[in-house]
Design an enzyme around this catalytic site. Sequence first.
Site, short mmCIF file in Angstrom:
data_model
loop_
_atom_site.label_atom_id
_atom_site.label_comp_id
_atom_site.label_asym_id
_atom_site.label_seq_id
_atom_site.Cartn_x
_atom_site.Cartn_y
_atom_site.Cartn_z
N THR A 89 46.09 17.77 -59.99
CA THR A 89 46.84 18.33 -61.36
C THR A 89 47.33 19.54 -61.12
O THR A 89 47.24 20.21 -59.92
CB THR A 89 45.51 18.62 -62.22
OG1 THR A 89 44.43 17.61 -62.25
CG2 THR A 89 45.95 18.81 -63.62
N ARG A 149 44.10 4.07 -68.04
CA ARG A 149 43.01 5.26 -67.96
C ARG A 149 43.69 6.69 -68.14
O ARG A 149 44.90 6.59 -67.67
CB ARG A 149 42.46 5.42 -66.49
CG ARG A 149 41.60 6.43 -66.33
CD ARG A 149 42.08 7.86 -65.63
NE ARG A 149 41.11 8.90 -65.23
CZ ARG A 149 41.38 9.91 -64.75
NH1 ARG A 149 42.67 10.17 -64.67
NH2 ARG A 149 40.59 10.91 -64.77
N ASP A 165 41.33 14.22 -68.10
CA ASP A 165 41.24 15.42 -69.08
C ASP A 165 42.47 16.23 -69.35
O ASP A 165 42.55 16.82 -70.24
CB ASP A 165 40.27 16.27 -68.56
CG ASP A 165 40.49 17.06 -67.09
OD1 ASP A 165 40.80 16.01 -66.11
OD2 ASP A 165 40.58 18.02 -67.07
#
Length: 349
Positions: free
Chosen positions: A213, A241, A244
């Site tokens: 990320t 999917r 977060d």
Amino acid sequence: MRGLLALVAAVVAVAVSSTMAEAGPKWAIVVHGGAGVIERKDLTPEQDKAYRAAMARVTEAGAAVLRKGGSALDAIEAAIRFMEDDPLFNAGRGAVFAADGRNELDSSIMDGRTLAAGAVADVTRTRHPISLARAVMEHSPHVFLVGDGADAFAKSRGLEQVDPSFFFTERRWRSLVRELEEQQLPIPPRPPGAPGASEARAALAHDEGKHGTVGVVALDEHGDIAAGTSTGGTTAKRWGRVGDSPVIGAGTYASNAACAVSATGTGEYFIRLTVARTICALVQYKGMGLQAAADEVIQKELTAMQGDGGVIAIAPDGQMAWSFNTSGMYRARLADGQPLVVGIYKDDP
């Protein structure tokens, strides 16, 4: 009399200096490029150099906005757009592939002054998901848009659209093939329009696991903080999917009453722990220092759940922090009057 005046002047000067020190920097920025299995033995000297240079360049891009009096939101968007265009990172052009052979992009942003937020998931045609997340925040009545609808909104706002092949990199494709073979799952056809394998910079990308990320938190000279996060998700993800990164409170959160946080790691754990919001709550309601709050959640709560990853954080008073329980996290920080710090491994500063 002159001696007394000199003494008073000296005391005032010390008091002013002390107050300025306590006030913290006028602006500050902290950046991460993902956490995971990142060890010295696994990166070549060329990769190490490339990542450190990239982190320095991205941090400076955000700092340049802040130096000119720009907002924390502007600095975050500018910095993350750089990372979304750099195939070294799992965001935008360096995104990993889902099991069906698509690059599905997620992003979010939050304004600490107003608590306004915007997020998108499963974007496939918008070049800069972070700009789309900000557009959702500022130009729609919503917080979270997904899939084709999110791309359609981006187009309506004039945000740059690209063919999905724009996000293709050979190294990430090979990672997908390896992962699908290990899981004994079918390998999808190579995406139409995918470029050849001669991508020098993309070849430097390190596979820090199956995920990664990018994120930025910033403080501007107005005293406002903000946070932003962007990702390509996890390699070979299935069934739509979403982790977060676009979830406000889990991967991203910002409040001037506490702090701003951007997370990276295995998203399912960060969602269950509402990591970003929990760190801010410890600062706001328990009065914990920023570093202590980040460590409480990452080193204790996340680790106890056997989750992996890390966070970067910033507070309105200029406190900066990062915490991770993996072997490495690409990270950097810079503040007014302070030197640039760049790290990759656990034993880096």
